[in-house]
Design an enzyme around this catalytic site. Structure first.
Site, PDB file in Angstrom:
ATOM      1  N   ARG A  70       0.851  -1.187   0.000  1.00  0.00           N
ATOM      2  CA  ARG A  70       0.000   0.000   0.000  1.00  0.00           C
ATOM      3  C   ARG A  70       0.887   1.238   0.000  1.00  0.00           C
ATOM      4  NH1 ARG A  70      -4.824   1.516   4.226  1.00  0.00           N
ATOM      5  NH2 ARG A  70      -3.132   1.412   5.760  1.00  0.00           N
ATOM      6  N   GLU A 129     -12.458   6.154   0.368  1.00  0.00           N
ATOM      7  CA  GLU A 129     -12.349   6.545   1.773  1.00  0.00           C
ATOM      8  C   GLU A 129     -12.900   7.937   2.065  1.00  0.00           C
ATOM      9  OE1 GLU A 129      -8.631   5.064   3.780  1.00  0.00           O
ATOM     10  OE2 GLU A 129      -7.857   5.241   1.745  1.00  0.00           O
ATOM     11  N   ILE A 225      -6.339  -6.596  10.824  1.00  0.00           N
ATOM     12  CA  ILE A 225      -5.248  -5.867  11.460  1.00  0.00           C
ATOM     13  C   ILE A 225      -4.508  -6.722  12.488  1.00  0.00           C
ATOM     14  CG2 ILE A 225      -6.161  -3.541  11.070  1.00  0.00           C
ATOM     15  CD1 ILE A 225      -7.371  -3.676  13.917  1.00  0.00           C
ATOM     16  N   HIS A 226      -4.945  -7.974  12.672  1.00  0.00           N
ATOM     17  CA  HIS A 226      -4.296  -8.852  13.644  1.00  0.00           C
ATOM     18  C   HIS A 226      -4.375 -10.298  13.141  1.00  0.00           C
ATOM     19  CE1 HIS A 226      -3.524 -11.015  17.432  1.00  0.00           C
ATOM     20  NE2 HIS A 226      -2.885  -9.912  17.798  1.00  0.00           N
ATOM     21  N   ASP A 273     -36.507 -20.527  -8.849  1.00  0.00           N
ATOM     22  CA  ASP A 273     -36.490 -20.205 -10.280  1.00  0.00           C
ATOM     23  C   ASP A 273     -35.053 -19.845 -10.655  1.00  0.00           C
ATOM     24  OD1 ASP A 273     -36.170 -17.742  -9.116  1.00  0.00           O
ATOM     25  OD2 ASP A 273     -38.081 -16.924  -9.814  1.00  0.00           O
TER      26      ASP A 273
END
Length: 289
Positions: A70, A129, A225-226, A273
């Site tokens: 990132r 964000e 995050i963990h 269906d």
């Protein structure tokens, strides 16, 4: 398949300046490890994080786990240095993640920088964000799809920055509209929608519940995050054995009824269906992936 055509159920962020945590990521049964230059790294350590990430890419064996990086956002002024560092590195990541992509102009800039680093299009995940990023989401997607050097793969909903931007609360009811819009636009363009972080990392039961609801909402995966969150998230975003058995039996029953000349029919007390068949096929497809 190329890896970026596979489903990402869990992605987890690793601070890009912490080689110990990145080394640990290489031992986790994780779909995507994201080596982070952005939120997890202090402003004074951005350059050091780039170097550490490049060393990790060159030296660590991540096994089945795909390697993402990132970058910082376009608006930070750091994106160009981040991308050139990792894309010109001896070992490239499998994918890059771009945070806070808010406009068509930023999408064009992203394509330009990638084109200066590689001759071939490169897989990209981007994050929505902000309020303006959500408003511009459709145009951003179309721009990235048409770009010469970007392969858009997934949209990650960054809920914490989003609720800060709209001056809302972190309660999940405050982001229902945004989450559904991310899912809808992602699915319309065959991209993977990835849900928000569950920040109460010790509350594994709450994580399980939110992940299961996110799966039902249409998300393909969730940010972690963990390490303790990974198996719960990857399980929640995979069909259960009961769901798989139900889907396969429904498909078999549908075929039998079609051969008998029937359209809609009853299966285990429910009227079935073609749209229901497609939902069952989605479950089988996810299992096969």
């Amino acid at each position: 398949k190329q890896w970026y055509q596979r489903r990402v159920r869990a992605l987890m962020y690793m601070p890009g300046d912490d080689i110990r945590k990145m080394t640990k990521a290489a031992s986790l049964d994780l779909d995507l490890a994201v080596l982070d230059c952005e939120d997890a790294v202090a402003a004074s350590k951005k350059a050091a994080a780039r170097d550490t990430i490049c060393d990790a890419l060159n030296t660590l064996n991540f096994g089945r786990t795909e390697r993402g990086v990132r970058t910082n956002s376009v608006s930070s002024g750091l994106l160009e240095d981040d991308l050139k560092s990792v894309l010109l590195n001896r070992t490239q990541p499998d994918i890059v993640m771009i945070p806070k992509l808010d406009s068509v102009d930023e999408a064009h800039f992203l394509n330009k920088i990638i084109s200066e680093c590689t001759a071939e299009p490169f897989p990209v995940i981007f994050q929505t964000e902000s309020a303006i990023g959500l408003i511009e989401l459709h145009e951003i997607i179309k721009t990235l799809i048409a770009a010469t050097h970007v392969i858009p793969v997934a949209i990650v909903f960054g809920s914490d920055d989003f609720v800060s931007d709209i001056r809302g609360s972190r309660d999940i009811d405050a982001v229902v509209y945004a989450r559904q819009k991310v899912v809808t636009y992602a699915r319309a363009y065959n991209l993977q929608p990835i849900d928000r972080v569950y920040i109460e990392y010790k509350d594994l039961e709450g994580l399980k519940l939110e992940s299961e609801k996110g799966f039902g909402f249409g998300f393909s995966g969730k940010q972690c995050i963990h390490p303790s969150q990974i198996p719960i998230v990857q399980s929640a975003f995979s069909p259960s054995s009961e769901q798989l058995e139900y889907a396969r039996e429904l498909i078999r029953s549908f075929v039998e009824n079609q051969e008998a000349g029937k359209g809609a029919f009853t299966f285990r007390g429910k009227m079935i269906d073609r749209p229901t068949l497609l939902q069952a096929q989605n479950v089988v497809d996810m299992f096969e992936e």
